[in-house]
Write a protein that holds these residues in place. Sequence first.
Motif, mmCIF file in Angstrom:
data_model
loop_
_atom_site.group_PDB
_atom_site.id
_atom_site.type_symbol
_atom_site.label_atom_id
_atom_site.label_comp_id
_atom_site.label_asym_id
_atom_site.label_seq_id
_atom_site.Cartn_x
_atom_site.Cartn_y
_atom_site.Cartn_z
ATOM 1 N N ALA A 83 0.839 -1.195 0.000
ATOM 2 C CA ALA A 83 0.000 0.000 0.000
ATOM 3 C C ALA A 83 0.877 1.250 0.000
ATOM 4 O O ALA A 83 0.484 2.282 -0.549
ATOM 5 N N GLY B 32 -7.142 4.347 -4.015
ATOM 6 C CA GLY B 32 -6.256 3.222 -3.727
ATOM 7 C C GLY B 32 -4.786 3.568 -3.850
ATOM 8 O O GLY B 32 -3.933 2.690 -3.807
ATOM 9 N N GLY C 174 -3.005 4.961 -1.689
ATOM 10 C CA GLY C 174 -2.349 4.755 -0.400
ATOM 11 C C GLY C 174 -2.376 5.977 0.497
ATOM 12 O O GLY C 174 -1.693 6.030 1.521
ATOM 13 N N LYS C 175 -3.210 6.947 0.178
ATOM 14 C CA LYS C 175 -3.236 8.198 0.934
ATOM 15 C C LYS C 175 -3.709 7.979 2.370
ATOM 16 O O LYS C 175 -3.075 8.428 3.335
HETATM 17 N N1 LIG Z 1 -6.716 -2.484 6.447
HETATM 18 C C1 LIG Z 1 -6.384 -2.855 5.195
HETATM 19 N N2 LIG Z 1 -6.163 -4.154 4.922
HETATM 20 C C2 LIG Z 1 -5.826 -4.542 3.666
HETATM 21 N N3 LIG Z 1 -5.670 -3.699 2.644
HETATM 22 C C3 LIG Z 1 -5.875 -2.388 2.855
HETATM 23 C C4 LIG Z 1 -6.246 -1.897 4.138
HETATM 24 N N4 LIG Z 1 -6.379 -0.558 4.073
HETATM 25 C C5 LIG Z 1 -6.112 -0.233 2.790
HETATM 26 N N5 LIG Z 1 -5.795 -1.321 2.069
HETATM 27 C C6 LIG Z 1 -5.418 -1.334 0.645
HETATM 28 O O1 LIG Z 1 -4.328 -0.452 0.476
HETATM 29 C C7 LIG Z 1 -4.458 0.291 -0.723
HETATM 30 C C8 LIG Z 1 -4.437 1.765 -0.400
HETATM 31 O O2 LIG Z 1 -5.628 2.095 0.285
HETATM 32 P P1 LIG Z 1 -5.927 3.539 0.856
HETATM 33 O O3 LIG Z 1 -7.204 3.480 1.615
HETATM 34 O O4 LIG Z 1 -4.740 4.047 1.542
HETATM 35 O O5 LIG Z 1 -6.153 4.369 -0.493
HETATM 36 P P2 LIG Z 1 -6.579 5.882 -0.671
HETATM 37 O O6 LIG Z 1 -5.513 6.535 -1.450
HETATM 38 O O7 LIG Z 1 -6.953 6.488 0.633
HETATM 39 O O8 LIG Z 1 -7.859 5.702 -1.590
HETATM 40 P P3 LIG Z 1 -9.243 6.512 -1.600
HETATM 41 O O9 LIG Z 1 -9.041 7.696 -2.441
HETATM 42 O O10 LIG Z 1 -10.196 5.546 -2.197
HETATM 43 O O11 LIG Z 1 -9.572 6.835 -0.187
HETATM 44 C C9 LIG Z 1 -5.763 -0.157 -1.375
HETATM 45 O O12 LIG Z 1 -5.450 -1.106 -2.362
HETATM 46 C C10 LIG Z 1 -6.524 -0.792 -0.240
HETATM 47 O O13 LIG Z 1 -7.329 -1.828 -0.742
#
Ligand SMILES: Nc1ncnc2c1ncn2[C@@H]1O[C@H](COP(=O)(O)OP(=O)(O)OP(=O)(O)O)[C@@H](O)[C@H]1O
Lengths: 351, 263
Positions: B34, B55, B57-58
């Motif tokens: 991530a 996704g 990773g933010k």
């Molecule tokens: N607790 C967790 N267990 C397993 N995988 C996770 C977990 N949290 C996030 N991920 C995975 O890590 C990756 C990054 O997720 P994250 O939530 O950080 O994205 P994001 O940039 O915040 O996306 P968004 O704009 O949708 O909020 C994704 O592929 C997500 O499926």
Amino acid sequence: MAVTDTRPQPSYQWIEHISATNFGIIALALIMPVLANDFILFQVFGWAFILGTIALSLQFLAGYGGMVSLLQMTVAGLAGYGVALFGDSGAALSLGWPWWLNIPVAIIVAGIFATLVGALAVRTEGIYTIMITLAIASAFFYFARQNYPIFNGYTGFNLVIPPQLFGVDWRQPVPFYYLTLGAATLSFICVLYVSRSPFGLALQGVRDNPRRMAALGFNVTMHRIYAYTFASFFASIGGILLVWQNAQVSPGTVGLPNVFDILVIAVVGGLRHPIGPFIGALIYCVLRAFAPDILLAFGLSGERFKMLIGLGFLAIVFWSPDGVLGLWDRWKARRSANADPLTGKARGGSA
Amino acid sequence: MTMTDTAADRLGSASSGNALELRGVTKLFGALAALTDINLTVRPGERRAVLGSNGAGKTTLFNCVTGDFLPTNGSIRLFGEDVTSFPPQERIRRGLRRTYQISLLFGGLSVIDNVYLACRGVSRGRFSMLRPRRNDTLMARAAELIEAVHMTPLKDTMVRNLAYGQQRQLEIALALSGAPRLILFDEPAAGLSPTERSELIAILMGLPGHIGYIIIEHDMDVALRVATSVSMMHNGRIFKEGSPEEIENDPEVQELYLGGGHG
Ligand SMILES: Nc1ncnc2c1ncn2[C@@H]1O[C@H](COP(=O)(O)OP(=O)(O)OP(=O)(O)O)[C@@H](O)[C@H]1O
Ligand SMILES: [Mg+2]
């Protein structure tokens, strides 16, 4: 959902405002010895105040902390064993310490026990909390039954009676009624007061959202453990009174039927507010006292009262997950929905 | 890594006085990376936007900074102190705050109680069994914060009965409680109406200068208005950093990020 909206929000007064209804209940409780016979005072009300106080400790943990602990009867029993062992009893084992020493020591020992078990239990959630506390409660029962040096094994302790303070025999129905009423009322006020303190509010925050609580700077684990410690105090008070009422304590006191009864009492009454466990306890004790007679009148065995309680439990949980308190809220909501918003009086059918 | 290396590291960051410093932070969920080797420095009072697709990773980055997740690798320094292994509450007590992408509030408590808890969490007396007095300073502070996010009429409402936008506003009030020095906002504008959005921008622009923040925001217009620097994330990596203007005019960014709907 609308049900919860109608509840007035608790304020930050020293203690909640006393309504006319509550005032009537207090007055009735105070003059009860004039109205009721000894059996009712001792076996129904005295016992209900005691069981209510023990169940209050569960209400605090479950209602405010979201932790359903089956340990509270065990903590109560341990405190009861404490006064029997440290104070006077019919068993040669008892140390015979004066009341002002044996009571606090019993409460402290039970508090340490509850804290240690709490430290184990708070690492689990939901059904696992129930399982771990149940396992410890049942282990304690078997341990007490087999241990002779401390718990006097199968027989336990008999002739455990309250101290003759101020020259009063506190086991007489009227003094015992006031003793248990006083203990229950003080415990109730204490829990109600603490529920709006930082500790109590934070516990409710932990219940709603532990992760967010940590993100606000709280140590969630410590908060939960302290809740077990705090709740143990009320369980201990109830346990000591229970042992005085029966004048004995034995492994049966902490047996699983009693452990479950405390859960049933708290849930039937309602976990949302500290008055719930007392409502539940009163229903339970009235049923215990009169159900056998009623069953006999219908030509059924008096032994079946447990079934009656079980059915009542089923009905309550089915109709109102919030116990009797939930029913009460719904009734009030319906009434205020019918009330005129300007006058607060019931609307006429035509209006 | 030799001893002198780490000592120099420690000295370096202490003297540089950064609000936040991530070195080589990696977070694996099983086989999924991530976050991969994130290096990020935020100065005190700096306002940074983190942009990136779903996704990217933010949120995981935020979770590693607050301690909700422990990183698989790498170190995190907060105001010069290595907090990599600290539990969340210890980081919060050092001036870190956050909001959540999906509101995490206390539904069974009123608005004022929610904010009061937030104020209490970073002060003494967390275990106090005495009710707050009428002139309690934290209670007064909580009322001020509610006023700051324009929620005074809803003070005594049970939080589970609040509308979505109101819950987002309350999230902000919680993040402002105590004495924050660095706040992490996770998509605070998501799902808000245009009015609520401009109110949010006003609140963010009105924050005192010593409070820095990192804001995750999908809406480029909001992000570029409230931020002084931007980090672009993709597939768990930061691939570009710069001022809002630089980012806006970067061909790679335009292709990857703006190419879609914003063009
Ligand atoms: N607790 C967790 N267990 C397993 N995988 C996770 C977990 N949290 C996030 N991920 C995975 O890590 C990756 C990054 O997720 P994250 O939530 O950080 O994205 P994001 O940039 O915040 O996306 P968004 O704009 O949708 O909020 C994704 O592929 C997500 O499926
Ligand atoms: Mg996210």
